[in-house]
Write an enzyme that holds these catalytic residues in place. Structure first.
Site, PDB file in Angstrom:
ATOM      1  N   HIS A  53       0.855  -1.191   0.000  1.00 16.36           N
ATOM      2  CA  HIS A  53       0.000   0.000   0.000  1.00 16.36           C
ATOM      3  C   HIS A  53       0.892   1.244   0.000  1.00 16.36           C
ATOM      4  CE1 HIS A  53      -3.857  -2.059   1.769  1.00 16.36           C
ATOM      5  NE2 HIS A  53      -3.422  -2.625   0.657  1.00 16.36           N
ATOM      6  N   GLU A  55       1.002   3.842   1.860  1.00 17.75           N
ATOM      7  CA  GLU A  55       1.507   4.239   3.177  1.00 17.75           C
ATOM      8  C   GLU A  55       2.722   3.405   3.576  1.00 17.75           C
ATOM      9  OE1 GLU A  55      -1.584   3.423   2.273  1.00 17.75           O
ATOM     10  OE2 GLU A  55      -3.079   4.080   3.739  1.00 17.75           O
ATOM     11  N   CYS A  83      -6.125   1.767   5.804  1.00 15.95           N
ATOM     12  CA  CYS A  83      -6.763   0.510   6.204  1.00 15.95           C
ATOM     13  C   CYS A  83      -6.166   0.062   7.547  1.00 15.95           C
ATOM     14  CB  CYS A  83      -6.522  -0.557   5.135  1.00 15.95           C
ATOM     15  SG  CYS A  83      -4.817  -1.131   5.069  1.00 15.95           S
ATOM     16  N   CYS A  86      -2.292  -0.566   7.462  1.00 13.36           N
ATOM     17  CA  CYS A  86      -1.494   0.670   7.433  1.00 13.36           C
ATOM     18  C   CYS A  86      -1.605   1.421   8.755  1.00 13.36           C
ATOM     19  CB  CYS A  86      -1.912   1.538   6.261  1.00 13.36           C
ATOM     20  SG  CYS A  86      -1.482   0.771   4.679  1.00 13.36           S
TER      21      CYS A  86
HETATM   22 ZN   LIG Z   1      -3.433   0.155   3.708  1.00 12.43          ZN
END
Ligand SMILES: [Zn+2]
Length: 164
Positions: A53, A55, A83, A86
């Site tokens: 992801h 992040e 999410c 993260c």
């Molecule tokens: Zn995430």
């Protein structure tokens, strides 16, 4: 003037990079002392890595750059609500502040599906700000998914034509 919107625009340009690779358009940057120390664009499909992801990519880059596994004075800017994975990484990195754009109603762990940072077992506090250039991020997301639905439909139609 350098403000949250200024940095969010940098994150949005990384979301655009993700889109060009047919990935869900999410971008992130990490800022320390008015300098970008890490960048990330969402890339789980192209890198065959479910943890890739935006992040996480930005956190990895920033930690490498300052040679520290923690980023206590840094701020993370991300175009979409993080999410749960993260959010966990943000706490592990001890980030001071997280600024995000659009809400992620299905999997957002900061305010949509849960309030992860408010969990009683956490001994680190993260301050947050949401809604920064949220419209730009939300438009990017919805046009991406619209395009993807259209592409899938075209493929289905073509397959049906071929069967005839
Ligand atoms: Zn995430």
């Amino acid at each position: 003037m350098v403000d949250d919107e200024y940095w969010m625009r940098q994150a949005l340009s990384l979301a655009e990079e993700a889109k060009e690779n047919n990935e869900v358009p999410v971008g992130a940057i990490i800022v320390l002392n008015n300098e970008i120390i890490g960048k990330g664009s969402n890339s789980p499909i192209t890198s065959c890595d479910p943890t890739a992801h935006a992040e996480i990519q930005a956190i990895r880059a920033a930690c490498k750059k300052i040679q520290n596994y923690r980023l206590p004075e840094a701020v993370l800017y991300v175009t979409l609500e993080p999410c749960s994975m993260c959010a966990g990484a943000i706490v592990h990195a001890r980030l001071k502040r997280v600024v995000y754009g659009a809400l992620e109603p299905k999997s957002g762990a900061i305010e949509s599906q849960s309030n992860f940072f408010e969990s009683s077992f956490l001994n680190h506090k993260v301050t947050t700000k949401s809604g920064v250039l949220a419209d730009l991020s939300a438009t990017k997301m919805s046009s991406f998914f619209q395009n993807r639905r259209r592409q899938k439909k075209e493929i289905r139609t073509r397959q049906q034509e071929e069967k005839k």
